[in-house]
Design a protein around this motif. Structure first.
Motif, PDB file in Angstrom:
ATOM      1  N   VAL A  29       0.838  -1.205   0.000  1.00  0.00           N
ATOM      2  CA  VAL A  29       0.000   0.000   0.000  1.00  0.00           C
ATOM      3  C   VAL A  29       0.871   1.252   0.000  1.00  0.00           C
ATOM      4  O   VAL A  29       0.555   2.233  -0.676  1.00  0.00           O
ATOM      5  N   GLU A  30       1.977   1.215   0.725  1.00  0.00           N
ATOM      6  CA  GLU A  30       2.892   2.359   0.736  1.00  0.00           C
ATOM      7  C   GLU A  30       3.479   2.641  -0.640  1.00  0.00           C
ATOM      8  O   GLU A  30       3.851   3.762  -0.947  1.00  0.00           O
ATOM      9  N   THR A 178      -4.435   4.616   0.786  1.00  0.00           N
ATOM     10  CA  THR A 178      -3.240   5.466   0.757  1.00  0.00           C
ATOM     11  C   THR A 178      -3.447   6.781   1.505  1.00  0.00           C
ATOM     12  O   THR A 178      -2.467   7.460   1.813  1.00  0.00           O
ATOM     13  N   LYS A 179      -4.683   7.113   1.806  1.00  0.00           N
ATOM     14  CA  LYS A 179      -4.955   8.349   2.553  1.00  0.00           C
ATOM     15  C   LYS A 179      -4.542   8.158   4.013  1.00  0.00           C
ATOM     16  O   LYS A 179      -4.730   7.087   4.588  1.00  0.00           O
ATOM     17  N   PRO A 180      -4.005   9.195   4.623  1.00  0.00           N
ATOM     18  CA  PRO A 180      -3.505   9.080   6.000  1.00  0.00           C
ATOM     19  C   PRO A 180      -4.588   8.713   7.024  1.00  0.00           C
ATOM     20  O   PRO A 180      -4.272   8.150   8.069  1.00  0.00           O
ATOM     21  N   ASP A 184      -7.980   0.616   7.784  1.00  0.00           N
ATOM     22  CA  ASP A 184      -8.034  -0.763   7.326  1.00  0.00           C
ATOM     23  C   ASP A 184      -8.278  -0.796   5.830  1.00  0.00           C
ATOM     24  O   ASP A 184      -8.589   0.219   5.223  1.00  0.00           O
ATOM     25  N   ILE A 185      -8.151  -1.973   5.245  1.00  0.00           N
ATOM     26  CA  ILE A 185      -8.311  -2.112   3.800  1.00  0.00           C
ATOM     27  C   ILE A 185      -9.296  -3.246   3.506  1.00  0.00           C
ATOM     28  O   ILE A 185      -9.348  -4.231   4.237  1.00  0.00           O
ATOM     29  N   GLY A 186     -10.045  -3.074   2.451  1.00  0.00           N
ATOM     30  CA  GLY A 186     -10.933  -4.122   1.953  1.00  0.00           C
ATOM     31  C   GLY A 186     -10.459  -4.561   0.586  1.00  0.00           C
ATOM     32  O   GLY A 186      -9.342  -4.262   0.169  1.00  0.00           O
ATOM     33  N   GLY A 187     -11.316  -5.240  -0.129  1.00  0.00           N
ATOM     34  CA  GLY A 187     -10.967  -5.697  -1.469  1.00  0.00           C
ATOM     35  C   GLY A 187     -10.401  -7.111  -1.455  1.00  0.00           C
ATOM     36  O   GLY A 187     -10.173  -7.697  -0.394  1.00  0.00           O
ATOM     37  N   CYS A 188     -10.179  -7.649  -2.604  1.00  0.00           N
ATOM     38  CA  CYS A 188      -9.698  -9.024  -2.779  1.00  0.00           C
ATOM     39  C   CYS A 188      -8.180  -9.065  -2.580  1.00  0.00           C
ATOM     40  O   CYS A 188      -7.404  -9.056  -3.539  1.00  0.00           O
TER      41      CYS A 188
END
Length: 192
Positions: A29-30, A178-180, A184-188
């Motif tokens: 992600v970074e 990517t926003k500060p 958490d993250i979703g998606g496959c």
């Protein structure tokens, strides 16, 4: 399995869950650049493609766009018609099905189940696959009800480009994360 194959979700149904390496996902992600939808690595740029989705998940990438209405006027009716049961939610309008509710109602299928009951269980399983594997949100505890009407006729389900929407959702989640302020993250994430 025959109904899952008919709908085009047979390969996805065989995917087993595994522990994700969140530190690796965080590092990716970074390196994600929202303006180009690519990971900028030391050696080169990389992105997940429709071909990756088709090969890794076995989803169709050609076909009609997966669209739905975000608000369903009679959710209990649509659930009862397509799943055979409906959540006994205190609210008259709900927008998603909890995984715990799907498990309680569809974990076991009677050996004497009719074809209609098997189709309802297949729809419930596809909903679980959509919400837990293919397009989970950051909370990962429910699936949006907007996908259920697309499962009305299991023969028509494979006419949709499910792979495209999975990839689009992953890109959207990567860009959002990517926003500060993102936590958490979703998606496959198994595509990563």
């Amino acid at each position: 399995m025959p109904y899952l194959e008919l709908a085009g979700f047979g390969s996805v149904a065989l995917i087993r869950t595994f522990d994700l390496w969140y530190n690796l996902i965080s590092a990716l992600v970074e390196r994600w650049r929202p303006e180009t939808h690519t990971f900028h690595l030391l050696c080169e740029k990389y992105t997940a493609t429709l071909e990756d989705v088709a090969l890794q998940l076995g989803l169709l990438i050609d076909g009609s766009a997966v669209t739905g209405v975000s608000t369903i006027s009679k959710p209990t009716t649509i659930c009862y018609n397509l799943l055979g049961v409906s959540p006994s939610d205190a609210e008259s309008k709900f927008t998603g099905l909890r995984f715990s509710w799907l498990k309680v109602n569809f974990e076991y299928l009677s050996i004497n189940a009719t074809d209609q009951e098997v189709m309802c269980a297949a729809r419930a399983y596809i909903m679980h696959i959509i919400g837990d594997v293919l397009m989970p949100d950051a909370n990962n505890n429910r699936v949006h009800l907007m996908y259920l009407p697309l499962l009305t006729n299991l023969q028509n389900v494979r006419s949709y480009s499910w792979g495209s929407v999975v990839l689009a959702m992953l890109y959207r989640e990567l860009c959002r994360t990517t926003k500060p302020t993102a936590i958490d993250i979703g998606g496959c994430l198994i595509l990563l």
